[in-house]
Design a protein around this motif. Sequence first.
Motif, PDB file in Angstrom:
ATOM      1  N   ASP A 133       0.864  -1.148   0.131  1.00 52.58           N
ATOM      2  CA  ASP A 133      -0.045  -0.114  -0.179  1.00 52.58           C
ATOM      3  C   ASP A 133       0.796   1.235   0.003  1.00 52.58           C
ATOM      4  O   ASP A 133       0.749   2.057   1.011  1.00 52.58           O
ATOM      5  CB  ASP A 133      -0.875  -0.035   1.036  1.00 52.58           C
ATOM      6  CG  ASP A 133      -1.944  -1.035   1.068  1.00 52.58           C
ATOM      7  OD1 ASP A 133      -2.292  -1.570   0.198  1.00 52.58           O
ATOM      8  OD2 ASP A 133      -2.380  -1.669   2.151  1.00 52.58           O
TER       9      ASP A 133
ATOM     10  N   ALA B  97     -12.284  -0.716  -3.804  1.00 56.55           N
ATOM     11  CA  ALA B  97     -10.908  -0.599  -3.765  1.00 56.55           C
ATOM     12  C   ALA B  97     -10.087  -1.368  -5.136  1.00 56.55           C
ATOM     13  O   ALA B  97      -9.006  -0.831  -5.508  1.00 56.55           O
ATOM     14  CB  ALA B  97     -10.494  -1.608  -2.731  1.00 56.55           C
TER      15      ALA B  97
ATOM     16  N   TRP C 271      -9.788   1.058  -7.764  1.00 55.53           N
ATOM     17  CA  TRP C 271      -8.750   2.120  -7.287  1.00 55.53           C
ATOM     18  C   TRP C 271      -7.599   1.546  -7.832  1.00 55.53           C
ATOM     19  O   TRP C 271      -6.692   1.994  -8.274  1.00 55.53           O
ATOM     20  CB  TRP C 271      -8.710   2.510  -6.099  1.00 55.53           C
ATOM     21  CG  TRP C 271      -8.060   3.871  -5.879  1.00 55.53           C
ATOM     22  CD1 TRP C 271      -6.711   3.540  -5.713  1.00 55.53           C
ATOM     23  CD2 TRP C 271      -8.554   5.346  -5.807  1.00 55.53           C
ATOM     24  NE1 TRP C 271      -6.175   5.068  -5.685  1.00 55.53           N
ATOM     25  CE2 TRP C 271      -7.331   6.085  -5.699  1.00 55.53           C
ATOM     26  CE3 TRP C 271      -9.711   6.064  -5.681  1.00 55.53           C
ATOM     27  CZ2 TRP C 271      -7.378   7.395  -5.466  1.00 55.53           C
ATOM     28  CZ3 TRP C 271      -9.703   7.315  -5.649  1.00 55.53           C
ATOM     29  CH2 TRP C 271      -8.423   7.829  -5.318  1.00 55.53           C
ATOM     30  N   LEU C 272      -7.370   0.395  -7.210  1.00 55.93           N
ATOM     31  CA  LEU C 272      -6.006  -0.342  -7.287  1.00 55.93           C
ATOM     32  C   LEU C 272      -5.527  -0.364  -8.936  1.00 55.93           C
ATOM     33  O   LEU C 272      -4.528  -0.243  -9.285  1.00 55.93           O
ATOM     34  CB  LEU C 272      -5.960  -1.725  -6.672  1.00 55.93           C
ATOM     35  CG  LEU C 272      -4.781  -2.617  -6.899  1.00 55.93           C
ATOM     36  CD1 LEU C 272      -3.705  -1.856  -6.295  1.00 55.93           C
ATOM     37  CD2 LEU C 272      -5.023  -3.816  -6.446  1.00 55.93           C
TER      38      LEU C 272
ATOM     39  N   SER D 133      -4.338   2.706 -10.323  1.00 54.85           N
ATOM     40  CA  SER D 133      -3.095   3.424  -9.503  1.00 54.85           C
ATOM     41  C   SER D 133      -2.032   2.676 -10.086  1.00 54.85           C
ATOM     42  O   SER D 133      -1.011   3.234 -10.155  1.00 54.85           O
ATOM     43  CB  SER D 133      -3.481   3.236  -7.885  1.00 54.85           C
ATOM     44  OG  SER D 133      -2.392   3.672  -7.279  1.00 54.85           O
TER      45      SER D 133
ATOM     46  N   ARG E 151      -4.573   5.756   1.703  1.00 53.75           N
ATOM     47  CA  ARG E 151      -4.965   4.440   1.909  1.00 53.75           C
ATOM     48  C   ARG E 151      -4.029   3.598   0.831  1.00 53.75           C
ATOM     49  O   ARG E 151      -3.475   2.660   1.367  1.00 53.75           O
ATOM     50  CB  ARG E 151      -6.259   4.258   1.774  1.00 53.75           C
ATOM     51  CG  ARG E 151      -6.795   2.913   1.583  1.00 53.75           C
ATOM     52  CD  ARG E 151      -6.666   1.921   0.522  1.00 53.75           C
ATOM     53  NE  ARG E 151      -7.275   0.698   0.668  1.00 53.75           N
ATOM     54  CZ  ARG E 151      -6.560  -0.665   0.738  1.00 53.75           C
ATOM     55  NH1 ARG E 151      -4.954  -0.172   0.709  1.00 53.75           N
ATOM     56  NH2 ARG E 151      -6.746  -1.725   1.006  1.00 53.75           N
ATOM     57  N   TRP E 152      -3.813   4.105  -0.315  1.00 49.26           N
ATOM     58  CA  TRP E 152      -3.154   3.383  -1.223  1.00 49.26           C
ATOM     59  C   TRP E 152      -1.460   3.838  -1.379  1.00 49.26           C
ATOM     60  O   TRP E 152      -0.953   3.243  -2.116  1.00 49.26           O
ATOM     61  CB  TRP E 152      -3.811   3.479  -2.815  1.00 49.26           C
ATOM     62  CG  TRP E 152      -5.025   2.766  -2.662  1.00 49.26           C
ATOM     63  CD1 TRP E 152      -6.395   3.332  -2.566  1.00 49.26           C
ATOM     64  CD2 TRP E 152      -5.356   1.547  -2.749  1.00 49.26           C
ATOM     65  NE1 TRP E 152      -7.329   2.529  -2.782  1.00 49.26           N
ATOM     66  CE2 TRP E 152      -6.647   1.420  -2.815  1.00 49.26           C
ATOM     67  CE3 TRP E 152      -4.443   0.165  -2.813  1.00 49.26           C
ATOM     68  CZ2 TRP E 152      -7.057  -0.093  -2.928  1.00 49.26           C
ATOM     69  CZ3 TRP E 152      -4.910  -0.746  -2.999  1.00 49.26           C
ATOM     70  CH2 TRP E 152      -6.334  -1.165  -2.929  1.00 49.26           C
TER      71      TRP E 152
ATOM     72  N   GLU F 220      -0.385   6.672  -2.455  1.00 51.50           N
ATOM     73  CA  GLU F 220       0.036   7.291  -3.407  1.00 51.50           C
ATOM     74  C   GLU F 220       0.628   8.810  -3.056  1.00 51.50           C
ATOM     75  O   GLU F 220       1.453   9.251  -3.741  1.00 51.50           O
ATOM     76  CB  GLU F 220      -1.115   7.832  -4.393  1.00 51.50           C
ATOM     77  CG  GLU F 220      -1.713   6.410  -5.144  1.00 51.50           C
ATOM     78  CD  GLU F 220      -3.045   6.956  -5.713  1.00 51.50           C
ATOM     79  OE1 GLU F 220      -3.670   6.067  -6.473  1.00 51.50           O
ATOM     80  OE2 GLU F 220      -3.789   7.873  -5.361  1.00 51.50           O
TER      81      GLU F 220
ATOM     82  N   ASP G  56     -11.609   4.196  -0.104  1.00 52.62           N
ATOM     83  CA  ASP G  56     -10.510   4.591   1.026  1.00 52.62           C
ATOM     84  C   ASP G  56     -10.617   3.351   2.054  1.00 52.62           C
ATOM     85  O   ASP G  56      -9.891   3.849   3.218  1.00 52.62           O
ATOM     86  CB  ASP G  56     -10.496   5.855   1.606  1.00 52.62           C
ATOM     87  CG  ASP G  56     -11.933   6.127   2.081  1.00 52.62           C
ATOM     88  OD1 ASP G  56     -12.654   5.228   2.419  1.00 52.62           O
ATOM     89  OD2 ASP G  56     -11.979   7.395   2.347  1.00 52.62           O
TER      90      ASP G  56
ATOM     91  N   ASP H 283      -9.617   0.630   4.433  1.00 48.93           N
ATOM     92  CA  ASP H 283      -8.560   0.051   4.643  1.00 48.93           C
ATOM     93  C   ASP H 283      -8.710  -0.797   6.015  1.00 48.93           C
ATOM     94  O   ASP H 283      -9.602  -0.716   6.657  1.00 48.93           O
ATOM     95  CB  ASP H 283      -7.112   0.957   5.095  1.00 48.93           C
ATOM     96  CG  ASP H 283      -7.161   1.708   6.326  1.00 48.93           C
ATOM     97  OD1 ASP H 283      -7.744   1.540   6.983  1.00 48.93           O
ATOM     98  OD2 ASP H 283      -6.679   2.929   6.060  1.00 48.93           O
TER      99      ASP H 283
END
Length: 449
Positions: free
Chosen positions: A9, A49, A52-53, A56, A242-243, A245, A372, A374
């Motif tokens: 993450d 999620a 988003w992953l 990203s 959360r990720w 970034e 977001d 987690d």
Amino acid sequence: MTSLVWLRDDLRLADNPALRAAVDRDEPVAVLYVLDEESPGIRPLGGAARWWLHHSLTELAARLAERGGSLVLRRGPASQVVPAVADEIGADAVFWNRRYGGPEREIDTSLKARLREEGREVGSFAASLLFEPWTIRTGSGTPYAVFTPFWRACQEQPPPRAPLPEPRTIEGAEAPGDDLADWELLPTRPDWAGGLREAWEPGERAARQRLRTFLADDLGDYDRARDEPAAGATSLLSPRLRWGEISPYTVWHDTVEAAGTGAHAASAHRFLSELGWREFAWHTLFHFPDLATRNWRSAFDAFPWPRLKPSHLRAWQRGETGVPLVDAGMRELWATGYMHNRVRMVVASYLTKNLAIHWQRGEEWFWDTLVDADGANNPFNWQWVAGSGADASPYFRIFNPERQAEKFDPQGLYIAQWAPDSAEREPLVDLAASRREALDAYEHVKRAR
């Protein structure tokens, strides 16, 4: 000689200690991401999620390629995949940034021992938290159970380190990997992600730009307007953090620099305390790994949850409760994968205390629909609202959604945007009566102490 960087993450180049350590060895570097849905205890990602992953990782791969590197994608148990990739590329060093969930720590500890036995250098680094969980304890040596003294103790520590620069060039090491499309992270049948695409741009570049925009345009109003869902005064950095970034160190130092000692200092202090709340959630998970499945307060095991009414849960999920602020929040969540924090507290209180539905049902829905969500903040915040978690004022705190709307959405702008028809529905339950029932049920918990 080759270095392997295992990302989790922490999907960024800037302020990434594991990547920095590998690049500084002046040897080829392979950057690996493992989609691990098979290891015991690892919770599979929710739908939002996964969306988003995908995006990203796409942006991260492009940024690595710009600097001469590449992103290797593999799927499977990390305990098997990481050593296999290390063997394939002849890695003499493996680096990663630390994780704090129980199953994740077990995997990392076991891997570190195995890789070292094989003669490889292994390094792990602090990258996602400002303060390591084992460094913040009460005078008696126990973890903190209340936020205010916890955050005070954090602030008494040396200030967070300065962010590390991103590498300008990366000598990439090639390794075969999966095609991201084969992971099928994006929804197709049906494609429900139109609202997410409209609301968000995942990736490190967008994360840095969002922080700059917030500090320039919104920080000054944050202390005053952060609880108003229609004000647009929040940072919208939660999925970025959360990720990974963007790092909390970057957010911390950029905020302090932007605020200085001027008019924005109070807002900056309040905003940074939200980073502190995030830390509190992760520290709690570190010491209580079963946060998503067990009551943090064991006395709350005595709470007499009634039999689930599936129709009430579905109405809550769909934003069809007949309570305008609740319905607005749930529809915003479904459309965008996000909900304003004040409204999150209201909808969680309504589910657990007015509808008398177990907090785990709400946590599971948020896990699947929030971009977001987690492993720490999602269950921690649900338990905080439900009264089973770390809180100085547990179950008897009940948010009245009508009064919350009057106070924080006085012109009805948020409700008009997301649930203009809600007031026409008959409410599922009477707010006053269900509140009294919740308080009566809490007496069981008090007697169980």
